[in-house]
Structure formats: C-alpha cells, structure tokens
Scaffold this motif. Structure first.
Motif, PDB file in Angstrom:
ATOM      1  N   VAL A  15       0.847  -1.208   0.000  1.00 11.72           N
ATOM      2  CA  VAL A  15       0.000   0.000   0.000  1.00 11.72           C
ATOM      3  C   VAL A  15       0.873   1.245   0.000  1.00 11.72           C
ATOM      4  O   VAL A  15       0.634   2.192  -0.768  1.00 11.72           O
ATOM      5  CB  VAL A  15      -0.945  -0.011   1.220  1.00 11.72           C
ATOM      6  CG1 VAL A  15      -1.644   1.342   1.357  1.00 11.72           C
ATOM      7  CG2 VAL A  15      -1.971  -1.126   1.093  1.00 11.72           C
ATOM      8  N   ARG A  16       1.900   1.257   0.842  1.00 10.95           N
ATOM      9  CA  ARG A  16       2.793   2.419   0.894  1.00 10.95           C
ATOM     10  C   ARG A  16       3.549   2.582  -0.421  1.00 10.95           C
ATOM     11  O   ARG A  16       3.718   3.705  -0.915  1.00 10.95           O
ATOM     12  CB  ARG A  16       3.776   2.279   2.059  1.00 10.95           C
ATOM     13  CG  ARG A  16       3.153   2.498   3.425  1.00 10.95           C
ATOM     14  CD  ARG A  16       4.221   2.700   4.485  1.00 10.95           C
ATOM     15  NE  ARG A  16       5.009   1.483   4.674  1.00 10.95           N
ATOM     16  CZ  ARG A  16       4.696   0.525   5.536  1.00 10.95           C
ATOM     17  NH1 ARG A  16       3.598   0.635   6.272  1.00 10.95           N
ATOM     18  NH2 ARG A  16       5.476  -0.537   5.659  1.00 10.95           N
ATOM     19  N   LEU A  21       4.140   5.680  -6.035  1.00 13.23           N
ATOM     20  CA  LEU A  21       4.309   5.609  -7.483  1.00 13.23           C
ATOM     21  C   LEU A  21       3.894   6.921  -8.133  1.00 13.23           C
ATOM     22  O   LEU A  21       3.003   7.617  -7.626  1.00 13.23           O
ATOM     23  CB  LEU A  21       3.479   4.455  -8.052  1.00 13.23           C
ATOM     24  CG  LEU A  21       3.872   3.048  -7.582  1.00 13.23           C
ATOM     25  CD1 LEU A  21       2.888   2.022  -8.115  1.00 13.23           C
ATOM     26  CD2 LEU A  21       5.296   2.711  -8.008  1.00 13.23           C
ATOM     27  N   PRO A  22       4.485   7.282  -9.256  1.00 16.31           N
ATOM     28  CA  PRO A  22       4.110   8.528  -9.945  1.00 16.31           C
ATOM     29  C   PRO A  22       2.658   8.485 -10.406  1.00 16.31           C
ATOM     30  O   PRO A  22       2.072   7.408 -10.587  1.00 16.31           O
ATOM     31  CB  PRO A  22       5.080   8.596 -11.123  1.00 16.31           C
ATOM     32  CG  PRO A  22       5.590   7.215 -11.295  1.00 16.31           C
ATOM     33  CD  PRO A  22       5.580   6.584  -9.947  1.00 16.31           C
ATOM     34  N   PRO A  66      10.962   4.495  -6.020  1.00 17.50           N
ATOM     35  CA  PRO A  66       9.630   4.133  -6.516  1.00 17.50           C
ATOM     36  C   PRO A  66       8.892   5.307  -7.143  1.00 17.50           C
ATOM     37  O   PRO A  66       8.019   5.107  -7.990  1.00 17.50           O
ATOM     38  CB  PRO A  66       8.913   3.627  -5.260  1.00 17.50           C
ATOM     39  CG  PRO A  66       9.689   4.169  -4.104  1.00 17.50           C
ATOM     40  CD  PRO A  66      11.098   4.258  -4.569  1.00 17.50           C
ATOM     41  N   GLU A  67       9.249   6.531  -6.734  1.00 19.28           N
ATOM     42  CA  GLU A  67       8.578   7.692  -7.327  1.00 19.28           C
ATOM     43  C   GLU A  67       8.955   7.868  -8.794  1.00 19.28           C
ATOM     44  O   GLU A  67       8.294   8.627  -9.524  1.00 19.28           O
ATOM     45  CB  GLU A  67       8.925   8.962  -6.537  1.00 19.28           C
ATOM     46  CG  GLU A  67      10.398   9.354  -6.569  1.00 19.28           C
ATOM     47  CD  GLU A  67      11.254   8.631  -5.566  1.00 19.28           C
ATOM     48  OE1 GLU A  67      12.444   8.977  -5.424  1.00 19.28           O
ATOM     49  OE2 GLU A  67      10.728   7.694  -4.902  1.00 19.28           O
ATOM     50  N   ASN A  68       9.983   7.152  -9.247  1.00 22.90           N
ATOM     51  CA  ASN A  68      10.389   7.217 -10.656  1.00 22.90           C
ATOM     52  C   ASN A  68      10.025   5.940 -11.415  1.00 22.90           C
ATOM     53  O   ASN A  68      10.567   5.687 -12.497  1.00 22.90           O
ATOM     54  CB  ASN A  68      11.907   7.451 -10.757  1.00 22.90           C
ATOM     55  CG  ASN A  68      12.311   8.815 -10.211  1.00 22.90           C
ATOM     56  OD1 ASN A  68      11.568   9.784 -10.337  1.00 22.90           O
ATOM     57  ND2 ASN A  68      13.486   8.884  -9.588  1.00 22.90           N
ATOM     58  N   ALA A  69       9.133   5.148 -10.876  1.00 27.86           N
ATOM     59  CA  ALA A  69       8.734   3.899 -11.528  1.00 27.86           C
ATOM     60  C   ALA A  69       8.168   4.177 -12.913  1.00 27.86           C
ATOM     61  O   ALA A  69       7.478   5.177 -13.143  1.00 27.86           O
ATOM     62  CB  ALA A  69       7.697   3.170 -10.676  1.00 27.86           C
TER      63      ALA A  69
END
Length: 325
Positions: A15-16, A21-22, A66-69
C-alpha cells in the motif's frame, strides 16, 4: 522507502509503495484494476493479489526510487530478476508460478493499452507449481461430522440450526465457501432439490443436494433464521449472529470445529469438505465430467488434479472391464 525482502512483501508495504508511485503509473494501475474487475470479472481477492504482484514488480524495477517507476522499463530481464529475487528469499514454487502469471497478464494488458511497446510476458518461464491435494474425510468420518453437527442442533438454537444447514449443504454439494456465503433465499429450489450457484468468473451452475441437507435447510428457515433477521438483513440464505450475510471466516471456523470432534479425522476446512464430497462421488461411481460440472471447474484438467480416484475403484473398474483381469 526500505524495501522488505522480496517474496515476503506485506500488504501494508505494498500500500505504501503504491502511494509512492508517480501519478501516471497510479492511473494506469487504476485502469488495470477496472479491467480485472469489470472485463475479466475476477473476484476481489484475485484482483487484490494481481495488483499486489504488479506493484511489487514495479517497485523492483524502480529500485530505491519508486517515485520514478516506469511501466515502460518492464522487460524480460527485469521480470526474471524479480522472480529470481523472490526465489532467493524463499518464495514457493506455487507463489512464483502465480506471480509469473500475474506479470504476464499485466504486460499483455500494458501492450494493448500503449504502456509497453513489446510484451515480454510470453517468454517468461516460471516453475510449475506443486499441486497438493487437501486432506479428506473418509465416508464414515463425514457421517460422524454430520451426526455431530446434528446433535448440536437438537435443542433448536438458531445458530446451531444454521450451522447444521451450512455443513450439510457444503458436504452435499461440494460448493466453495464463497459460493455458499453468496447464496440468497431464492437460489434454493426445494421441489427439485437444487441450488443456483454463482461461481468463479460469474459462471452460473445448478447443483443438487440430498434429503438430509433439505431437512436441515427447512428447519433453519422455519425455526432459526427469523431469530437472526434484523431490519437491515439482506435476502441471504445464511445470516451471521448480527443479522448480516454470514462471512467466510465464520464458515471456516465452523467446519474446523465440527471436524475436530470426529476421532482421527484430519483438520480440514470448507475446501477439504468440498474435496471430500468430490472424492466420495468418485468412489460411488460418478464420472469426472459429472464431478467437473458439480464443482464448477472450467476445464476437466482442473478436476483431474483436484480429485483422486481410489485404488479400490481403479481395481474394480479393471476387474469389470479388462478381458484379462
């Protein structure tokens, strides 16, 4: 975010991770969720499992960021690396096979919807899962279990009457616990002694039940159900103690408790009772295609893996049919 060991990802971690994710990937996942739910008509449990696997895959591809997935970075090398990491962390063959299937389903959808240029899924190999059969009751043990739950209902307590009807119907029909919990009052046809069941994939089938199950059902409906009904109760065949539709957890606990009083019986839940019913049908002479229809399997291959024919029956067929027996 520090990643948990591959293959051991907890739901809270997923969930986190999904929240990190973007926006473009998050929107793609929402579209994929709608696809699984509305177009493929998968159960909520299966949808959650597929989405969790996809989120874990994207997190693996993104590494520590993960923010750049990016879905476009999913290729065969990344898929293999993802499965290898899980295998190294101790994931079972069955788990690896399921996650490989979830990955293939996602990459196929991603290509069709423009998120990937090429589909690496068909080239992803995964270990075949070990198909383990659940423990089953012998016919005499099943009879003892039915006697035990009948004894509990002898004093007429509403919950005890419900419990007897639940266990009798599960064993009589071999339906899944989710199918039983989803039954409504108008799904029962007493004149034909059949129930209408909505199974996996939205497939509807009709399943017969016998006289003992009919008696237990009628007694529950005539003497028990009215005592659990509330103003907000649904038209469910089986109600919980607070008047809502009975839940799967309660049914599982009930079956375990009933079987526990039978001497030397294996510890089984509703799935084991379903398998017991199928086994006893085969031992009684039913053919595989009949059992397939009763169980609601889409293919006969599933039934062949799910049921086993006893050595005694195989020997009897051989003695009856082979010219040199």
């Amino acid at each position: 975010m520090s990643s948990p060991p591959p293959g051991r990802t907890r739901r809270a971690d997923l969930v986190r991770l999904r929240e990190m994710l973007p926006a473009s990937v998050a929107e793609a996942l929402r579209q994929y969720e709608r696809h699984l739910t509305l177009e493929r008509d998968l159960s909520p449990h299966t949808v959650r499992a597929y989405l969790g696997d996809v989120v874990a895959l994207l997190g693996h591809v993104a590494g520590e960021e993960p923010e750049n997935a990016d879905i476009g970075r999913v290729d065969l090398a990344q898929l293999r690396s993802w499965l290898a990491a899980q295998r190294g962390a101790g994931a079972s063959r069955t788990t690896l096979a399921r996650r490989a299937a979830a990955a293939r389903a996602f990459t196929g959808w991603a290509v069709r919807n423009g998120h990937l240029e090429q589909d690496p899924g068909p080239r992803l190999a995964a270990p075949r899962p070990h198909r383990t059969l659940p423990n089953v009751l012998r016919a005499d043990q099943a009879r003892d279990a039915m006697d035990a739950v009948s004894s509990g209902a002898s004093e007429g307590h509403p919950v005890a009457l419900r419990d007897q009807a639940v266990v009798e119907l599960l064993y009589a029909t071999g339906i899944r616990v989710a199918e039983l919990c989803g039954l409504d009052l108008d799904d029962v046809n007493y004149s034909l002694r059949v129930i209408r069941v909505l199974g996996k994939g939205g497939r509807e089938r009709t399943v017969p039940f016998g006289v003992p199950a009919e008696r237990a059902l009628r007694r529950w409906l005539d003497q028990g159900r009215e005592h659990l009904v509330t103003a907000g109760s649904p038209a469910a065949l089986f109600l919980g103690s607070r008047g809502g539709r009975i839940n799967q957890r309660s049914v599982r606990r009930l079956v375990h408790e009933v079987v526990a009083v039978v001497p030397d019986a294996p510890d089984i839940g509703p799935h084991g009772l379903r398998h017991s019913a199928a086994t006893h049908l085969l031992e009684g002479g039913a053919d595989l295609r009949t059992v397939q229809e009763l169980l609601g399997h889409a293919t006969l291959a599933t039934t062949q893996l799910y049921t086993h024919v006893t050595v005694e029956r195989l020997k009897a067929i051989h003695d009856r049919t082979h010219p040199r027996s």
